[in-house]
Scaffold this active site. Structure first.
Site, PDB file in Angstrom:
ATOM      1  N   SER A   1       0.844  -1.199   0.000  1.00  0.00           N
ATOM      2  CA  SER A   1       0.000   0.000   0.000  1.00  0.00           C
ATOM      3  C   SER A   1       0.871   1.237   0.000  1.00  0.00           C
ATOM      4  CB  SER A   1      -0.900   0.008   1.241  1.00  0.00           C
ATOM      5  OG  SER A   1      -1.552   1.258   1.388  1.00  0.00           O
TER       6      SER A   1
ATOM      7  N   TYR B   1      -1.659  -0.791  10.236  1.00  0.00           N
ATOM      8  CA  TYR B   1      -1.680  -1.093   8.806  1.00  0.00           C
ATOM      9  C   TYR B   1      -0.466  -0.464   8.117  1.00  0.00           C
ATOM     10  CZ  TYR B   1      -3.417  -1.455   4.005  1.00  0.00           C
ATOM     11  OH  TYR B   1      -3.558  -1.730   2.656  1.00  0.00           O
TER      12      TYR B   1
END
Length: 230
Positions: free
Chosen positions: A138, A153
């Site tokens: 990501s 995350y």
């Protein structure tokens, strides 16, 4: 049909499902994994009668070992490993309030699970003439895009990017390439309905890395088929 085989973790929905769909369209045999065999089987049935379903929880080493042992009895090699399975556990926490338990949960799935999958699949990947590993990361794991509102995350994806670099160094002698990619903000259960990309758009770079990208490209971070900064 090129008879190449690809394994997609978390391939039962979202970006993983779109990656599996794209690889099947290019003639790959695809193995779909999910944490429950029912989810994996339902996804495989939707995709193709040739798709293989496999129960696999990347946060559990015993689950990984069992799944790869079963798979080894069915196939003689693996050409592509797509490490797509991931979680986004951050809710109403930031870097000042997040617990060690939550941080560990994200790291176990998003980072350590990927490393373990590479290790477990290595004997099958070594039998391929063009083995490729793609880690779905990501942009929130890039150093200039870390965010305190998604602490576990972001940190897990930052660590995944680092692991990609280290694994590329170890795998080079085995002629196995590995790259990380950012799918962008995608309309999935994780990304939400407001995201600006479809699962198919999010899957494009992963499919390209698995099928068309030069075998000399390894240890890099990609978005939209272009190298970006870690």
């Amino acid at each position: 049909m090129n008879n190449k085989r690809a394994l997609v973790t978390g391939g039962n929905r979202g970006i993983g499902f779109a990656i599996a769909q794209g690889l099947l369209a290019q003639g790959y045999e695809v193995i779909i994994t999910a944490r429950s065999i029912d989810s994996a089987s339902k996804a495989a049935e939707k995709l193709s009668e040739k798709a293989i379903s496999l129960e696999l929880d990347v946060s559990d080493d015993r689950s990984i070992d069992r799944a790869i042992a079963v798979l080894t009895q069915q196939i003689d090699r693996l050409d592509v490993l797509i490490n797509n399975a991931g979680i986004y556990p951050d809710k109403q926490v930031d870097s000042l309030t997040i617990s060690r338990e939550l941080l560990n949960t994200a790291m176990q799935t998003n980072t350590f699970g990927v490393i373990q999958m590479v290790q477990a699949c290595l004997p099958l990947l070594e039998k391929s003439a063009d083995a490729r590993i793609i880690n779905v990361s990501s942009g929130m794991g890039a150093l200039d895009s870390l965010t305190t509102t998604a602490t576990s995350y972001s940190l897990s994806k930052l660590a995944l990017n680092g692991a990609t670099v280290m694994l590329s160094q170890s795998l080079k002698a085995k002629n196995i390439v590995i790259n990380a990619m950012c799918p962008g903000w995608v309309r999935t259960d994780m990304g939400g309905a407001s995201a600006d990309r479809s699962p198919e758009q999010g899957a494009d770079t992963a499919i390209w890395l698995a099928t068309e990208a030069s075998h000399s490209e390894t240890g890099k971070f990609w978005r939209d088929r272009k190298v970006i900064s870690f």
